[in-house]
Design an enzyme around this catalytic site. Structure first.
Site, PDB file in Angstrom:
ATOM      1  CG  ASP A  74      -7.044  -8.270   9.114  1.00 16.72           C
ATOM      2  OD1 ASP A  74      -6.178  -7.795   8.354  1.00 16.72           O
ATOM      3  OD2 ASP A  74      -7.122  -7.983  10.322  1.00 16.72           O
ATOM      4  CG  ASP A  80      -1.935   0.974   1.336  1.00 22.79           C
ATOM      5  OD1 ASP A  80      -2.359   1.491   0.301  1.00 22.79           O
ATOM      6  OD2 ASP A  80      -2.343   1.322   2.462  1.00 22.79           O
ATOM      7  CG  PHE A 135      -9.637  -1.419   3.643  1.00 24.50           C
ATOM      8  CD1 PHE A 135      -8.352  -1.118   4.083  1.00 24.50           C
ATOM      9  CD2 PHE A 135     -10.317  -2.476   4.237  1.00 24.50           C
ATOM     10  CE1 PHE A 135      -7.749  -1.854   5.093  1.00 24.50           C
ATOM     11  CE2 PHE A 135      -9.729  -3.209   5.255  1.00 24.50           C
ATOM     12  CZ  PHE A 135      -8.447  -2.901   5.687  1.00 24.50           C
ATOM     13  CB  VAL A 136      -9.141  -5.319  -0.980  1.00 22.48           C
ATOM     14  CG1 VAL A 136      -9.539  -4.521  -2.205  1.00 22.48           C
ATOM     15  CG2 VAL A 136      -7.633  -5.285  -0.778  1.00 22.48           C
TER      16      VAL A 136
END
Ligand code: 5GP
Length: 173
Positions: free
Chosen positions: A156, A100, A149-150
């Protein structure tokens, strides 16, 4: 069920992971033992599928790292579980779930380089290049994804959703 529309379904994931396994073996050469370091906990499902797509000798190690609270990075990297064996002289492949900002991986690369592996490369299942603040080398990338946001397939949100069989975009409960 949570609202998590699939970004990458199971077939898409497995097809790309099989390709990655082949690419990785080609780069290392047929007989070179590869020490795969799974970065806990997010990478474990990817790691377990990936290593089964890499022919030849593979060793496994795990490194625990914590850098996130909820959906935002704290900007801090902490080692929560260190390697069991020395990596000096080994051909190391760090297996990450997602890059990220690049902060975690920059920290890990520096930390592992000091331990004098014969080589150090990184494979990340997902890459969010638009979020990068710490430029970092990633030799193998599964998928570039947009800034969302995956969750799922190991990833998680506060320890939930790791068991979703696909990668989905988190849209709230
Ligand atoms: P970075 O240090 O590159 O900002 O973040 C790396 C770590 O943040 C990843 O290993 C992962 O644990 C977490 N992370 C970054 N983006 C996401 C995301 O979209 N979903 C989830 N679940 N975790 C993320």
């Amino acid at each position: 069920m949570p609202k998590t529309p699939a970004l990458l379904d199971e077939t898409t994931l497995q097809t790309r992971i099989a390709e990655l396994g082949k690419e990785i073996r080609e780069v290392y050469g047929e007989d070179t033992p590869i020490t795969c370091i799974g970065v806990l906990k997010g990478s474990i499902i990817f790691l377990s599928d990936l290593v089964r797509c890499i022919d030849g000798p593979v060793e496994l190690e795990f490194l625990g790292v914590s850098s996130y609270r909820g959906t935002e990075s704290t900007g801090e990297v902490r080692i929560t579980h260190d390697l069991h064996n020395s990596i000096a002289g080994k051909h190391v492949l760090v297996v990450e779930d997602i890059v990220d900002t690049g902060l975690t991986l920059s920290y890990l690369r520096d930390m592992l380089e000091v331990r004098e592996p014969a080589s150090l490369r990184v494979v990340a299942l997902l890459d969010k290049p638009s979020r990068r603040t710490s430029p970092v080398q990633v030799e193998f990338i599964g998928f570039e994804i947009p800034d969302a946001f995956v969750v799922g397939y190991g990833l998680d949100l506060d320890e939930r959703y790791r068991n979703l069989p696909y990668v989905g975009i988190y849209q709230g409960d």
